[in-house]
Each structure stands twice: as structure tokens, then as C-alpha cells.
Design an enzyme around this catalytic site. Structure first.
Site, PDB file in Angstrom:
ATOM      1  N   ARG A   8       5.468  -0.246  -5.962  1.00 19.63           N
ATOM      2  CA  ARG A   8       5.354  -1.153  -4.704  1.00 19.63           C
ATOM      3  C   ARG A   8       4.464  -2.028  -4.737  1.00 19.63           C
ATOM      4  NH1 ARG A   8       7.662   1.799  -0.287  1.00 19.63           N
ATOM      5  NH2 ARG A   8       6.141   0.599   0.977  1.00 19.63           N
ATOM      6  N   CYS A  11       0.613  -1.209   0.055  1.00 24.73           N
ATOM      7  CA  CYS A  11      -0.016   0.126  -0.006  1.00 24.73           C
ATOM      8  C   CYS A  11       0.775   1.282   0.087  1.00 24.73           C
ATOM      9  CB  CYS A  11      -1.070   0.104   1.110  1.00 24.73           C
ATOM     10  SG  CYS A  11      -1.952  -1.452   1.469  1.00 24.73           S
ATOM     11  N   TRP A  44      -3.131  -2.484  -1.472  1.00 30.29           N
ATOM     12  CA  TRP A  44      -2.529  -3.960  -1.687  1.00 30.29           C
ATOM     13  C   TRP A  44      -3.640  -4.779  -0.871  1.00 30.29           C
ATOM     14  CZ3 TRP A  44      -0.285  -8.377   0.513  1.00 30.29           C
ATOM     15  CH2 TRP A  44       0.213  -9.055  -0.176  1.00 30.29           C
ATOM     16  N   HIS A  54      16.882 -37.001  -5.348  1.00 28.66           N
ATOM     17  CA  HIS A  54      15.883 -37.438  -4.277  1.00 28.66           C
ATOM     18  C   HIS A  54      14.523 -36.979  -4.343  1.00 28.66           C
ATOM     19  CE1 HIS A  54      19.493 -39.131  -2.166  1.00 28.66           C
ATOM     20  NE2 HIS A  54      20.144 -37.732  -2.259  1.00 28.66           N
ATOM     21  N   ASN A  66      -1.922   2.570   5.862  1.00 25.83           N
ATOM     22  CA  ASN A  66      -1.185   1.480   5.568  1.00 25.83           C
ATOM     23  C   ASN A  66      -1.089   0.547   6.806  1.00 25.83           C
ATOM     24  OD1 ASN A  66      -0.700   2.250   3.184  1.00 25.83           O
ATOM     25  ND2 ASN A  66       1.255   2.752   3.254  1.00 25.83           N
ATOM     26  N   GLY A  67      -0.886  -0.728   6.855  1.00 24.07           N
ATOM     27  CA  GLY A  67      -0.902  -1.471   8.058  1.00 24.07           C
ATOM     28  C   GLY A  67      -2.078  -2.346   8.269  1.00 24.07           C
ATOM     29  N   GLU A 104       8.808 -15.009 -10.272  1.00 21.64           N
ATOM     30  CA  GLU A 104       8.124 -13.756  -9.919  1.00 21.64           C
ATOM     31  C   GLU A 104       7.714 -12.881 -10.945  1.00 21.64           C
ATOM     32  OE1 GLU A 104      10.470 -11.292  -6.203  1.00 21.64           O
ATOM     33  OE2 GLU A 104      11.744 -11.960  -7.741  1.00 21.64           O
ATOM     34  N   LYS A 106       6.980  -4.543  -3.613  1.00 14.70           N
ATOM     35  CA  LYS A 106       8.350  -4.271  -3.618  1.00 14.70           C
ATOM     36  C   LYS A 106       8.626  -4.306  -2.036  1.00 14.70           C
ATOM     37  CE  LYS A 106      11.882  -2.965  -4.923  1.00 14.70           C
ATOM     38  NZ  LYS A 106      13.007  -4.336  -5.336  1.00 14.70           N
ATOM     39  N   LYS A 141      13.542 -15.353  -9.475  1.00 16.00           N
ATOM     40  CA  LYS A 141      13.267 -14.324 -10.517  1.00 16.00           C
ATOM     41  C   LYS A 141      12.656 -14.625 -11.608  1.00 16.00           C
ATOM     42  CE  LYS A 141      14.652 -11.481  -9.130  1.00 16.00           C
ATOM     43  NZ  LYS A 141      14.953 -11.591  -7.597  1.00 16.00           N
ATOM     44  N   GLU A 183      17.886 -18.186  -6.344  1.00 17.88           N
ATOM     45  CA  GLU A 183      17.476 -16.833  -6.600  1.00 17.88           C
ATOM     46  C   GLU A 183      17.331 -16.989  -8.272  1.00 17.88           C
ATOM     47  OE1 GLU A 183      16.848 -14.212  -5.322  1.00 17.88           O
ATOM     48  OE2 GLU A 183      17.265 -12.795  -6.920  1.00 17.88           O
TER      49      GLU A 183
HETATM   50  C1  G6P Z   1       9.324  -8.437  -1.285  1.00 18.86           C
HETATM   51  C2  G6P Z   1      10.254  -8.256  -2.701  1.00 18.86           C
HETATM   52  C3  G6P Z   1      11.516  -9.162  -2.939  1.00 18.86           C
HETATM   53  C4  G6P Z   1      12.259  -8.833  -1.821  1.00 18.86           C
HETATM   54  C5  G6P Z   1      11.488  -9.091  -0.380  1.00 18.86           C
HETATM   55  C6  G6P Z   1      12.555  -8.527   0.645  1.00 18.86           C
HETATM   56  O1  G6P Z   1       8.727  -9.844  -1.348  1.00 18.86           O
HETATM   57  O2  G6P Z   1       9.077  -8.433  -3.804  1.00 18.86           O
HETATM   58  O3  G6P Z   1      11.910  -8.563  -4.163  1.00 18.86           O
HETATM   59  O4  G6P Z   1      13.607  -9.517  -1.786  1.00 18.86           O
HETATM   60  O5  G6P Z   1      10.349  -8.461  -0.580  1.00 18.86           O
HETATM   61  O6  G6P Z   1      12.418  -7.086   0.835  1.00 18.86           O
HETATM   62  P1  G6P Z   1      13.619  -6.276   1.375  1.00 18.86           P
HETATM   63  O7  G6P Z   1      13.357  -4.897   1.243  1.00 18.86           O
HETATM   64  O8  G6P Z   1      13.508  -6.594   2.906  1.00 18.86           O
HETATM   65  O9  G6P Z   1      14.845  -6.715   0.765  1.00 18.86           O
END
Ligand code: G6P
Length: 613
Positions: A27, A2, A76, A509, A102-103, A493, A608, A490, A486
Site C-alpha cells: 500500500r 498507512c 505514509w 501546439h 490512519n486518516g 509511476e 496503492k 505507468k 495511461e
Molecule cells: C493510487 C494508485 C493508482 C490508482 C489510484 C486510484 O494513486 O497508486 O494506481 O489508480 O490511486 O485508486 P482506486 O483504488 O480508486 O482505483
């Protein structure tokens, strides 16, 4: 997640608010709304979906266009689906008070019952709506000042909030309050912009006040007053946002994600600059000097973080154990807090976060501090909550990261881990000659990344070949296992392809059952101590007709005999290799997503910065 924007000044508020919301789009959100006060009335517009839909609704609405004070929000969804009724701002019954939040209000069920018993009617499924009715209740039809009504309401609330409130009865005032969800106040000339993220403020001013938890601000056309939510005045310092407007623009790139992948030679340099003393051949970490005595006593490290930052933590486990010889564990921040972690004397908790605002990671910092650990923050956003709450830290200096999928922050996180491990290692057992070798190699990393980025078009062709396959595997061993994770993350996502990352030997396994004719399997296989073993794993996939894409060390022509595609990266000492091997995987995911027509910078359902637990 949000986003909040509030404005009071001379300009047309709706324009500033919409512009601000667009800056926060990255975000992640699924509905949006805006409320402007004009002519003694609150004028509200909300919509499910994109900000462009909100703009269309506003176009030509004179009541909205004329106002110079207002609040806006991107939501969100947590409590209640993403529809117009649940979008913020929320209005009280008489339409006199509006609020964005927000929250999460944890006791909203109890509060809702209390308000309903008093006759309040609810129009949404959100937890937020209780706040606006509570403020309305305490304002007694406008008899009580808005800030007092907000204070009285917040005294009843448990949970987290960043919120801004506006009242038609006090049309020149915004009241903002914070607990657990960031709020920043931009102080311009004859205008103020309140936002949950600095990027919505930068266009107007770089002068900001960061509200701390349990603080609030009363912002009017004449100035700002800051106090605690218990009404104790606090004087706040005006600080400068470090980032420029240019840095948060896409420039000539089609997507922020591509821009950020391509920026890695610079972001890596920025993480290193001033920290590698090439004359004295030592590492200088200004952020850690004040705690050097405590650091010398560290016997155990726990790294805690979420998402991509957690993968950086997994790489860090190898780095700290190899370079500093300190036993290291890695925990998901969301798990750390609830498992009553054992923190003994000499335990250092390293917290990694791009945003510095991730709710679970912040909760982990607080848990670690509560238990007496020394806490270090490796954070990108200057002035963020985690940066402020940890005992000491090192900024990543990667510049703003806007693309939801984290890329350049990841490489900078690993660099900062290497620098810290080198400093700790040298203070313990590491010889100066080993140190010098690493310093020289680290200094060469940005140029090596540039060489990998030059292969973007070739990687795009590989992505095109397999972009229609819905299942991929990513495999690696040792330092390259987190890179496999990772790479898979990627791809998931941003392209919505199902991908799994695994330690290569674990494939046997279970996951090997998935391999069928043509399934893409990515091996992270640079020259290192497990290289020969990985070749064996490649053979196993070949035998089952999987398609093999390898990330390998330049000059390794042997691997071409086994792989369908090889992407070469320059050689480097093993602890530095993840900085290189991850780059082709970022590009592979990016190109696959673009080819599949996905919304790369704003992937569905993702945020984000995840500011709820
Ligand atoms: C969200 C984002 C990720 C990020 C994670 C941790 O899930 O989409 O890209 O790695 O949060 O965020 P931070 O800001 O704590 O690195």
C-alpha cells in the site's frame, strides 16, 4: 497508504503483527512501528524505513517477543517527515496507552493547544499524537474504561480515522474505531486480527466484520462488542473474504505487477463470466437489476475517479456515448466535489475504483448522492466503502491487485463499462445484431490479450533500447488518447522516467518543441477512423528525428515503414481496442522499470490506496 494491524490471541503477537505489516507493504509507507503489551507494560519499537529494519530491532527483545496482544502500523507521511518520532504507535506521557491511526485529524492544532495548555508534552509533528493524549486525558489515569475514554476523545475530533488503541491498565483489550478510513476485524478461533486491509487478515481467518463509519469495536480474549462511537450497541454480521491466500502471493513471478499484467486473460474472463449470456445473446448485470427503472431514465452520465481509474473513465466517455448514446463527462473525483457539480434529474454518476477506498472518490460519491444522483460503483474490492455506499454497482472480479501500479483492474474497469453501455444501449436504440457482434468480440478478448502477452520478451528489448532516455511522449487519438495517458502514467509511476501522454494532434501546439534526436515517442495507432491522421503525426516526429514505437493492428505492415519498432495487437472493434492496446504499454513500463533497477511493486512516494484527500 498507512496500514494498521492489531492482534489479540494465543500467538506471539509480534510475529502476527510483522507478518500483517508485510502483507500491507504494497500500500506504500515510509516508516513502521509496533507495540506489544506484556507484564503490565507497553513495549514499543519504531523505525524510519522498511519493515525489515523493524524486524532487526525487535530480534532478541524478550519484552516484545513474549506478548500476545499488540498493535502495529506502517505510516505514509502526511504531517511531519518520515522519521522514528513521527512513526506510529504513539504513546501517552506515562507510557500507558498506545495508538495507531490512519486518516487525518483536521482540528489537531486546536486540540494540541488545548492539551499543551494542560501540560501535555508532544514528541512528534503528527496530527495523530493529539489522539493518544486526548484518550489519556479522558481515561483519568486508568479510572475510566478504555472504550469510554476513546468515545469521549472522538467526540472532540473532526477529521477521519481508522484507529486501534491499547492500554497497559487493561492488557487484554483492543479498542478500534472508524470514520472515513477502513477497518476490518478478523474473527478467528481464540484470536482476533484487526486490520485496515483484508490481506493482513487472510492468513488467520476469512471470517470478518466490516466496521462502518462511526462504529467501534471492543475486542478482548473473550469476544467482541460492537457499538457506535456514541455508545449505541450495533450487531454486526460476520462475512467472508472472497480472496484466497494463494491469490495474494507472488507465485513464480518476480513482481506482483508482472503477475497482474499476465493475469489479464483470467481477470478479463472473470469480469465477463456470467454476464455475457451467449445463448440468448444478451448482457446480464445482476448488480443493476434492482435499479433497472432508474437506469432507463438516465439522460446524462458523469464518471468520476482518480489515477488509472480516471483513465478508464476517459475511455468510458467514448464507450457510453458510442454504444449507449448517452452524453457522458469525466471528472477527477478530487475536483468534482469542490466545483458544486450540476446534477439534474436523470444524471447517473458512475464511480470507478479498484480499492473502493480512495478518499477523493468516496467524497465524490457522497457529493453526488447528496445532490440526488443515481450512483453506480465499478469497484474491485468486495465490501469496500465505495461498493457499500453507491446505490448499485458491478464488481470487477479482477482478484486482488497488489502492485501499486494498477494494471488488471484497468482492463476490467473498461470491460465493465462496455457491459453496462451495451445493456443501456440495447434498451434504447441498439439492434440485436450489433449487440451480438459486440458480445462475440468481447468473449474473444481474453485470448487476444494472451497473444499480446506472448510478446513480452520483444517489448523488453524495446524498453532496454530506450531505458536511459529521461523523456518520453505517448500519443493517441480518440479512444487511444486515454491509453496514451495511461501508458505515460505507468512509465512515470514505476520507472521515474518523465513521460507525457497527449492527443496526437495536440503535439503540434507545444510538446513538439521537446522532440529531439532519439527521443522515444510511443504512438497508440491501431486501425480506426483516425489512423490516417495518426500516420501524419508519426511523420512529424520522424522529421525531427524522434524514435517511433508504434502499437498497431496485426497485419499493418505499412506502419513498419515509418516506425522504428512496431508492437502488434489483434484487431477488434474500436470500442474494444483499448483493452488490447494498453497491454504492451504496461509491459513496456514494467520492463523499463526493472532494467533501471526500480522498486516496481513499491515505487517511491506512491500508495496503492490513497485514503487521504
Ligand atoms: C493510487 C494508485 C493508482 C490508482 C489510484 C486510484 O494513486 O497508486 O494506481 O489508480 O490511486 O485508486 P482506486 O483504488 O480508486 O482505483
Amino acid at each position: 497508504m498507512c496500514g494498521i494491524v492489531g492482534y489479540v490471541g494465543q500467538k506471539q503477537a509480534s510475529e502476527v503483527l510483522i507478518e500483517g505489516l508485510k502483507r500491507l507493504e504494497y500500500r506504500g509507507y515510509d516508516s513502521a512501528g509496533l507495540c506489544v503489551c506484556h507484564g503490565g507494560r507497553l513495549n514499543l519499537v519504531k523505525t524510519a524505513g522498511r519493515i525489515s529494519a523493524l524486524e532487526e530491532k525487535i530480534a532478541g527483545d524478550d519484552t516484545i517477543v513474549a506478548g500476545t496482544i499488540g498493535i502495529a502500523h506502517t505510516r505514509w507521511a502526511t504531517h511531519g517527515e518520515p522519521n522514528e518520532a513521527n512513526a506510529h504507535p504513539h504513546l501517552d506521557g506515562p507510557g500507558k496507552i498506545a495508538l495507531v491511526h490512519n486518516g487525518i485529524i483536521e482540528n489537531y492544532v486546536t486540540l494540541k493547544k488545548f492539551l499543551q495548555d494542560k501540560g501535555y508534552e508532544f514528541r512528534s509533528d503528527t496530527d495523530t499524537e493529539v489522539l493518544v493524549h486526548l484518550v489519556s486525558e479522558f481515561s483519568r489515569g486508568g479510572e475510566v474504561a478504555l472504550e469510554t475514554a476513546v468515545q469521549l476523545a472522538l467526540a472532540e475530533v473532526s477529521g477521519t480515522y481508522g484507529l486501534v488503541v491499547i492500554s497497559a491498565d487493561e492488557p487484554d483489550k483492543l479498542v478500534a474505531a472508524r470514520r472515513g478510513s477502513p477497518l476490518i476485524l478478523g474473527v478467528g478461533t481464540d484470536e482476533y486480527v484487526i486490520a485496515s486491509d483484508a490481506s493482513a487478515i487472510l492468513e488467520h481467518t476469512a471470517n470478518v466484520i466490516y466496521l462502518n463509519d462511526n462504529e467501534m469495536a471492543v475486542v478482548s480474549r473473550d469476544g467482541v462488542r460492537t457499538m457506535t462511537i456514541d455508545n449505541v450497541p450495533v450487531s454486526k454480521e460476520i462475512q467472508q473474504i472472497e480472496w484466497s491466500l494463494e491469490q495474494i502471493a507472488k507465485g513464480n513471478y518476480e513482481h506482483f505487477m508482472l503477475k497482474e499484467i499476465m493475469e489479464q486473460p483470467q481477470s478479463a474472463s472473470q469480469a465477463i463470466t456470467g454476464r455475457l449470456d451467449l445463448r440468448e445473446m444478451r448482457v446480464v448485470l445482476g448488480g443493476l437489476t434492482e435499479i433497472s427503472r432508474e437506469l432507463a431514465k438516465v439522460r446524462r452520465i458523469i464518471i468520476t475517479s482518480c489515477g488509472t481509474a480516471w483513465h478508464a473513465g476517459l475511455v468510458g466517455e467514448f464507450i457510453f456515448e458510442e454504444l449507449a448514446k448517452i452524453p457522458t463527462e469525466v471528472e477527477y473525483a478530487s475536483e468534482f466535489r469542490y466545483r458544486n457539480p450540476i446534477i439534474e434529474e436523470g444524471t447517473c454518476v458512475i464511480v470507478i475504483s479498484q480499492s473502493g477506498e480512495t478518499a477523493d472518490t468516496l467524497a465524490a460519491v457522497r457529493e453526488a448522492k447528496e445532490k440526488g444522483a443515481l450512483t453506480l460503483g465499478f469497484v474491485n474490492v468486495v465490501g469496500s466503502t465505495i461498493a457499500r455506499e453507491t446505490d448499485a454497482g458491478i464488481y470487477l472480479h479482477a482478484g486482488p491487485e497488489i502492485g501499486v501500479a494498477s494494471t488488471k483492474a484497468f482492463t476490467s474497469q473498461i470491460i465493465v463499462e462496455i457491459l453496462t453501455a451495451l445493456m443501456l444501449g440495447r434498451g434504447r436504440f441498439m439492434s440485436q445484431s450489433t449487440m451480438e457482434q459486440y458480445i462475440r468480440e468481447l468473449d474473444a478478448i481474453p485470448e487476444k490479450i494472451t497473444k499480446i502477452l506472448e510478446q513480452s520478451d520483444r517489448i523488453k528489448e524495446i524498453a532496454r533500447t530506450y531505458s536511459e532516455r529521461e523523456n518520453w511522449l505517448f500519443l493517441g487519438r480518440g479512444y487511444h488518447y486515454p491509453i496514451a495517458l495511461e501508458g505515460a502514467l505507468k512509465l512515470k509511476e514505476i520507472s521515474y522516467i518523465h513521460a507525457e501522454g497527449l492527443p496526437a494532434a495536440e503535439m503540434k501546439h507545444g510538446p513538439i518543441a521537446l522532440i529531439n534526436d532519439g527521443m522515444p515517442v510511443v504512438f497508440v495507432a491501431p486501425r480506426c477512423e483516425t489512423y490516417e491522421k495518426v500516420l501524419g503525426n508519426i511523420e512529424e516526429v520522424r522529421a525531427r528525428k524522434g524514435k517511433i514505437i508504434c502499437v498497431a493492428t496485426e497485419g499493418d505492415t505499412d506502419i513498419e515503414k515509418l516506425a522504428d519498432h512496431v508492437i502488434y495487437v489483434p484487431d477488434a472493434p474500436v470500442p474494444l481496442q483499448p483493452l488490447l492496446t494498453v497491454v504492451p504499454l504496461q509491459l513496456l513500463a514494467y520492463h523499463a522499470a526493472v532494467i533501471r533497477g526500480c522498486s516496481v511493486d513499491k515505487p517511491r512516494n506512491l500508495a496503492k490506496s490513497v485514503t487521504v484527500e
